[in-house]
Scaffold this active site. Sequence first.
Site, PDB file in Angstrom:
ATOM      1  N   SER A 288       0.840  -1.192   0.000  1.00 40.92           N
ATOM      2  CA  SER A 288       0.000   0.000   0.000  1.00 40.92           C
ATOM      3  C   SER A 288       0.872   1.238   0.000  1.00 40.92           C
ATOM      4  CB  SER A 288      -0.908   0.028   1.231  1.00 40.92           C
ATOM      5  OG  SER A 288      -0.147   0.365   2.390  1.00 40.92           O
ATOM      6  N   ASP A 289       0.344   2.342  -0.510  1.00 38.22           N
ATOM      7  CA  ASP A 289       0.977   3.623  -0.209  1.00 38.22           C
ATOM      8  C   ASP A 289       0.785   3.858   1.288  1.00 38.22           C
ATOM      9  OD1 ASP A 289       2.278   6.035  -0.471  1.00 38.22           O
ATOM     10  OD2 ASP A 289       1.168   6.629  -2.264  1.00 38.22           O
ATOM     11  N   TRP A 290       1.589   4.743   1.825  1.00 40.07           N
ATOM     12  CA  TRP A 290       1.642   4.907   3.287  1.00 40.07           C
ATOM     13  C   TRP A 290       0.313   5.455   3.819  1.00 40.07           C
ATOM     14  CZ3 TRP A 290       5.228   2.397   1.435  1.00 40.07           C
ATOM     15  CH2 TRP A 290       6.382   2.018   2.124  1.00 40.07           C
ATOM     16  N   ASN A 291      -0.370   4.629   4.611  1.00 43.10           N
ATOM     17  CA  ASN A 291      -1.719   4.894   5.120  1.00 43.10           C
ATOM     18  C   ASN A 291      -2.776   4.810   4.023  1.00 43.10           C
ATOM     19  OD1 ASN A 291      -1.314   5.112   7.871  1.00 43.10           O
ATOM     20  ND2 ASN A 291      -2.323   7.099   8.033  1.00 43.10           N
ATOM     21  N   GLY A 292      -2.508   3.998   3.007  1.00 41.58           N
ATOM     22  CA  GLY A 292      -3.453   3.846   1.903  1.00 41.58           C
ATOM     23  C   GLY A 292      -4.282   2.584   1.963  1.00 41.58           C
TER      24      GLY A 292
END
Length: 765
Positions: A266-270
């Site tokens: 995932s993208d960071w916090n995605g």
Amino acid sequence: MMKMNVKNVLCVAILIAISSVNCLGKTAHKSALLKYDKQIDGIIKQMTLEEKINMLHAKHMFVSAGVERLGIADMIYADGPFGIREEMQPDGWMPLGWEKDKATFFPTGSALAATWSPELAYAYGTGMAREARLRGKDMILGPAINIQRIPTGGRTYEYLSEDPFLSSRLSVGYTKGVQDNGVAACLKHYALNNQENNRGTVNVIVGERAMREIYLPPFKAAVEEADAYGVMAAYNKVNGWWCAENDILLNKILRDQWGFAGMVISDWNGTHSTVDAITNGLNVEMPTQKYLGKALLDSVKAGLVSEDIIDKRVREILRVRLAIKPIPKEEANQEMTSQPAQQKIAYDVACKSIVLLKNDGSLPLDLSKKPVIAVIGANAKQTMGLGGMGAGVKTLYEVTPFEGLQNKIGDKAELVYAKGYEPIVFNFADFFKKKTPEELEKEAREKEITAKRLAAEAVDVASKADIVLFIGGDNRAVESEGRDRKDIKLPSGQDNLIQAIAKVNPNIITVLTSGAPNDLNVVKPISKALLISWFNGTEGGNALADVLVGNISPSGRLPFTLPIKLEDSPAYALGNYPQGKKGADVFADLVSQTEKVEKSKDDGSEKELKNDPNTAIYSEESLVGYRWFDTKNIPVMYPFGYGLTYTNFEYADLKTTKDTYGKDDVITVSFKLKNTGSVAADEVAQAYVHRINPSVEWPNKELKAFSRVTLKPGESKTVKLNIPVKNLQYWNEATQSWADDLCNIELQVGANVSDIKLQKKIALM
């Protein structure tokens, strides 16, 4: 251009969801990662459920776990795509303050794209991988290969091009360069992350054909041709589903159709869910374990997720882990990250990226009479390795334009510097804190006083000089992750400043150090010469100076269109962007530990959606970038592919091996190219395809081949370009497959999309 509405798009999405047909009716790409599967069978049998789930989420900010008991090393990620980020605290953003983590700052994405060189992209990936290995990294979070849809995009400087073919060739080169040198590449941001405003909440409504033909090709090429080991899921939604839990994107397209065998992070916090994320294709939640930690373990025990799915996701991670040899901790960070070989790569890319837009003969600089050169502009001494939000590079060194001029000119001229304007400075608090009217008024007064003082100093210096080198443009605070620009005007009053300078000295050469399009309506007519030198890395100043003094001929070509005005661009012209008020940014929230932004809504009519800041309707469909301007006959400031050199080239004798080609054939185009000038230079010959009597709608023309050719003065070469007929297919939404449009076409060869030198008609049958 096909007419698109929201209902049609959602219907298409349903069709895809129930179809896993391979898009070409052939066997999907077979990844080299599959060779590890028998070994992985034995590893998985020894793992506990808890150990498996421990691999599916972050261990630290840039680390996900292995299994120490079984000798499986952690996966260590390197941020970002144009230089290896400095070492930070394991679970924070504070740097450790080391010395040996100073890296090479490579020219950013749009600069690499301006080289039009897959060979340089390969070298670039090689350099990045070498430095990642010195630092003990396993996977580089790059390349960043989303299409540049809007000129104001905050990450346009990171991305490669508005054109999917050019982006694809460079993506393949970069990815191969990284992985051939022992590091995994992580393609990002998959998919359709084409804006920064509201990227963490926006729902992209896009037609299937446009998605397949414009936005996905760079990812597809990097997977099928370069066997990319990693993919990062984007923050946004596509047709109603978050990218990190999008079964269509992650399973049906990426894995089933393209044959991707690696891991998706995932993208960071995605990450937004547990069951949907793990089932629909996400392997690792970064940088937390909110969804794929205990919540996932509980979901398996409750029967909501089968252990077979867990095993599948672990297998995909283990394939990458076994392919990439981990660096023992005691061997990492023993040498300075930035090394001469990588610095040379950065220089080579920078040299071949600089785009000469205009030249009345003022370049190269005539130093025979030891002129006084006024170097004006904050960007003459501005470094670009850091600034703005997101990944930056703590460089071992960065040669600024002014330093480069000093290095290359020496005592052959007198250089006099004036700052001219106050640059924009990035302040992270600006993402969250709204200033009071009183604070804004005070700030405006102070800026006005400073601007007048700096402008007066610059005009005075210019009035006493023989030549003015105005070095302006954007900087990394202006072009930043987390927010798009409001417009493409030159910041800090640069237009007013250069007009004032022109009144006292008309001999102006303008250099714009920007990563994205700027409005050139003021600077173009009052500049004798005009160049773009990008955010051009560690050696950017030396490369620029070598071009200015004539040690090398400029050879970069625009990877995007420079419009006359922003409102001419397709997303702006159609009212598709901006969609509404910008909300908080998901990554900024993560860094500042503020509350998460509200999720977007997926319902509503198209009219309502256009006013919804969390909905982006791509009704321009395939008419992105030059396809829009060319098809609609809208004049531009400078066209896609444009760039001058210090010589001239002559094109002649266009030939093809046949006049008729079948669907399985490769069109071979040849022509003669001659350097008719007095200096050696590179030409980037470009081949476009225009459909004459198609059965479906197409843009007026599309780039399908190109070649960078080096020629000495008077030298001629026969250039050959290959265009597989299968690369001219379109995505048939009814059959959910690639289809042939076998029609008559015109091959158009030239120096840019608007400067066609040679044409030939052939038939596809």
